[in-house]
Motif scaffolding. Sequence first.
Motif, PDB file in Angstrom:
ATOM      1  N   ALA A 126      38.399 -63.805  -4.562  1.00 52.73           N
ATOM      2  CA  ALA A 126      37.569 -64.568  -5.225  1.00 52.73           C
ATOM      3  C   ALA A 126      37.395 -65.888  -4.363  1.00 52.73           C
ATOM      4  CB  ALA A 126      38.129 -64.981  -6.451  1.00 52.73           C
ATOM      5  N   LYS A 127      38.684 -66.398  -3.854  1.00 57.61           N
ATOM      6  CA  LYS A 127      38.592 -67.632  -2.800  1.00 57.61           C
ATOM      7  C   LYS A 127      37.988 -67.322  -1.300  1.00 57.61           C
ATOM      8  CE  LYS A 127      41.879 -70.803  -0.410  1.00 57.61           C
ATOM      9  NZ  LYS A 127      43.443 -70.786  -0.226  1.00 57.61           N
ATOM     10  N   LEU A 128      38.168 -66.385  -0.908  1.00 51.76           N
ATOM     11  CA  LEU A 128      37.611 -65.583   0.140  1.00 51.76           C
ATOM     12  C   LEU A 128      36.294 -65.614   0.099  1.00 51.76           C
ATOM     13  CD1 LEU A 128      40.105 -63.337   2.097  1.00 51.76           C
ATOM     14  CD2 LEU A 128      39.644 -65.765   2.747  1.00 51.76           C
ATOM     15  N   ALA A 129      35.802 -64.875  -0.995  1.00 53.35           N
ATOM     16  CA  ALA A 129      34.464 -64.538  -1.395  1.00 53.35           C
ATOM     17  C   ALA A 129      33.483 -65.839  -1.306  1.00 53.35           C
ATOM     18  CB  ALA A 129      34.291 -63.996  -2.586  1.00 53.35           C
ATOM     19  N   ILE A 130      34.039 -66.809  -2.109  1.00 50.97           N
ATOM     20  CA  ILE A 130      33.415 -68.156  -2.060  1.00 50.97           C
ATOM     21  C   ILE A 130      33.433 -69.136  -0.795  1.00 50.97           C
ATOM     22  CG2 ILE A 130      33.217 -70.475  -3.098  1.00 50.97           C
ATOM     23  CD1 ILE A 130      32.383 -68.125  -4.715  1.00 50.97           C
ATOM     24  N   GLU A 131      34.373 -69.056   0.098  1.00 51.61           N
ATOM     25  CA  GLU A 131      34.682 -69.368   1.255  1.00 51.61           C
ATOM     26  C   GLU A 131      33.425 -68.949   2.284  1.00 51.61           C
ATOM     27  OE1 GLU A 131      37.907 -69.469   4.676  1.00 51.61           O
ATOM     28  OE2 GLU A 131      38.579 -69.768   2.738  1.00 51.61           O
ATOM     29  N   PHE A 132      33.473 -67.584   2.409  1.00 56.45           N
ATOM     30  CA  PHE A 132      32.615 -67.017   3.065  1.00 56.45           C
ATOM     31  C   PHE A 132      31.295 -67.218   2.857  1.00 56.45           C
ATOM     32  CE2 PHE A 132      35.801 -63.157   3.754  1.00 56.45           C
ATOM     33  CZ  PHE A 132      36.460 -63.945   4.715  1.00 56.45           C
ATOM     34  N   LEU A 133      30.939 -67.268   1.760  1.00 54.47           N
ATOM     35  CA  LEU A 133      29.439 -67.301   1.181  1.00 54.47           C
ATOM     36  C   LEU A 133      29.022 -68.991   1.180  1.00 54.47           C
ATOM     37  CD1 LEU A 133      29.100 -64.907  -2.059  1.00 54.47           C
ATOM     38  CD2 LEU A 133      27.783 -64.632   0.354  1.00 54.47           C
ATOM     39  N   ARG A 134      29.882 -69.861   1.579  1.00 50.21           N
ATOM     40  CA  ARG A 134      29.776 -71.473   1.232  1.00 50.21           C
ATOM     41  C   ARG A 134      28.317 -71.702   1.897  1.00 50.21           C
ATOM     42  NH1 ARG A 134      31.827 -74.487  -2.067  1.00 50.21           N
ATOM     43  NH2 ARG A 134      33.968 -73.503  -1.708  1.00 50.21           N
ATOM     44  N   PRO A 135      28.046 -71.331   3.211  1.00 44.50           N
ATOM     45  CA  PRO A 135      26.739 -71.611   3.876  1.00 44.50           C
ATOM     46  C   PRO A 135      25.798 -71.234   2.854  1.00 44.50           C
ATOM     47  CG  PRO A 135      28.269 -70.852   5.391  1.00 44.50           C
ATOM     48  CD  PRO A 135      28.980 -70.221   4.036  1.00 44.50           C
ATOM     49  N   VAL A 136      25.587 -69.760   2.470  1.00 38.68           N
ATOM     50  CA  VAL A 136      24.448 -69.508   1.494  1.00 38.68           C
ATOM     51  C   VAL A 136      24.469 -70.339   0.475  1.00 38.68           C
ATOM     52  CG1 VAL A 136      23.600 -67.742   0.598  1.00 38.68           C
ATOM     53  CG2 VAL A 136      24.647 -67.251   2.579  1.00 38.68           C
ATOM     54  N   ILE A 137      25.637 -70.571  -0.308  1.00 41.52           N
ATOM     55  CA  ILE A 137      25.734 -71.191  -1.664  1.00 41.52           C
ATOM     56  C   ILE A 137      25.039 -72.595  -1.063  1.00 41.52           C
ATOM     57  CG2 ILE A 137      27.345 -72.484  -3.269  1.00 41.52           C
ATOM     58  CD1 ILE A 137      29.122 -70.231  -2.713  1.00 41.52           C
ATOM     59  N   ASN A 138      25.443 -73.208  -0.387  1.00 44.18           N
ATOM     60  CA  ASN A 138      24.858 -74.554  -0.038  1.00 44.18           C
ATOM     61  C   ASN A 138      23.067 -74.545   0.172  1.00 44.18           C
ATOM     62  OD1 ASN A 138      27.238 -75.838  -0.224  1.00 44.18           O
ATOM     63  ND2 ASN A 138      27.607 -75.840   1.991  1.00 44.18           N
ATOM     64  N   ASP A 139      22.572 -73.545   0.813  1.00 44.14           N
ATOM     65  CA  ASP A 139      21.409 -73.374   1.247  1.00 44.14           C
ATOM     66  C   ASP A 139      20.488 -72.934  -0.268  1.00 44.14           C
ATOM     67  OD1 ASP A 139      21.618 -73.689   3.827  1.00 44.14           O
ATOM     68  OD2 ASP A 139      21.523 -71.688   4.377  1.00 44.14           O
ATOM     69  N   VAL A 140      21.216 -72.380  -1.101  1.00 41.31           N
ATOM     70  CA  VAL A 140      20.505 -71.867  -2.280  1.00 41.31           C
ATOM     71  C   VAL A 140      20.645 -73.215  -3.346  1.00 41.31           C
ATOM     72  CG1 VAL A 140      20.852 -70.523  -4.496  1.00 41.31           C
ATOM     73  CG2 VAL A 140      21.012 -69.474  -2.280  1.00 41.31           C
ATOM     74  N   LEU A 141      21.508 -73.922  -3.251  1.00 38.18           N
ATOM     75  CA  LEU A 141      21.684 -75.007  -4.336  1.00 38.18           C
ATOM     76  C   LEU A 141      20.893 -76.168  -3.652  1.00 38.18           C
ATOM     77  CD1 LEU A 141      25.479 -74.939  -4.964  1.00 38.18           C
ATOM     78  CD2 LEU A 141      23.618 -74.230  -6.414  1.00 38.18           C
ATOM     79  N   GLU A 142      20.618 -76.405  -2.649  1.00 37.66           N
ATOM     80  CA  GLU A 142      19.756 -77.261  -2.033  1.00 37.66           C
ATOM     81  C   GLU A 142      18.341 -76.873  -1.877  1.00 37.66           C
ATOM     82  OE1 GLU A 142      21.720 -79.073   1.267  1.00 37.66           O
ATOM     83  OE2 GLU A 142      23.526 -79.317   0.332  1.00 37.66           O
ATOM     84  N   GLY A 143      17.921 -75.625  -2.115  1.00 38.00           N
ATOM     85  CA  GLY A 143      16.718 -75.325  -2.061  1.00 38.00           C
ATOM     86  C   GLY A 143      16.235 -75.142  -0.865  1.00 38.00           C
ATOM     87  N   ARG A 144      17.057 -74.910   0.209  1.00 40.43           N
ATOM     88  CA  ARG A 144      16.741 -74.559   1.403  1.00 40.43           C
ATOM     89  C   ARG A 144      17.183 -73.286   2.164  1.00 40.43           C
ATOM     90  NH1 ARG A 144      21.384 -75.983   4.281  1.00 40.43           N
ATOM     91  NH2 ARG A 144      22.739 -77.580   3.544  1.00 40.43           N
ATOM     92  N   LEU A 145      16.964 -72.203   1.397  1.00 39.09           N
ATOM     93  CA  LEU A 145      17.441 -71.178   1.872  1.00 39.09           C
ATOM     94  C   LEU A 145      16.323 -70.535   2.792  1.00 39.09           C
ATOM     95  CD1 LEU A 145      19.581 -68.665   1.804  1.00 39.09           C
ATOM     96  CD2 LEU A 145      18.328 -67.606  -0.158  1.00 39.09           C
TER      97      LEU A 145
END
Length: 219
Positions: A126-145
């Motif tokens: 789970a830790k690695l999943a979130i770490e890998f997806l961090r750039p996408v998570i940031n883009d989604v949450l900030e509405g700039r995907l």
Amino acid sequence: MSWHDLDLLEQALTHSSFTYESRQNSSENNQRLEFLGDAVLGLAVSDYLYRNHPHRDEGELTKLRAALVCEPSLARMARELELGYCLNMGKGEERSGGRERPSILADAFEALLGAVYLDQGLDQAAKLAIEFLRPVINDVLEGRLDRDYKTELQEYVQQRGNEQVQYVILKEQGPDHHKIFTAGVVYKGGLVGSGAGRSKKEAEQQAAKSALLELRREK
């Protein structure tokens, strides 16, 4: 990251076309690990969103999760990790562009998480999943995907045949701390698009966008 069982990593990186062509047992490819990794990924993302966004309701959380746990996002991460180049793949699948196919890349990413889960447990996976997806998570949450133009271009050319696209860096300008890259897309022996960016990846995305516009104009 160190592995306890390297056979799990090997299995995660083995596409079904490889075991089919080599006539090995089908259980040695990554399909079962992909099934497991899908569940690990869903739980990891759901847990992260639930804990870090207490004021969002169920509907909002569901939309966020769907934007994260989808083929384009997973293929993007697999491309960042260069999983396509690491896959054991049948020659036929490789010739048809399998190493860049979004569905294969997304499945490989999930299979890798499944292998980590079996090898090192849920917390690490789970830790690695979130770490890998961090750039996408940031883009989604900030509405700039942003749209993944490289994936769109790959899918578009595959619909037109087996020709593949290649990305080349045409030039680099500016000092190291403020460098601008210009990338080009080569298709059927010719340059069909170019674009600039502050990183090679950004330049390639802009080049893919340009190539898509040009190829659709020619259609």
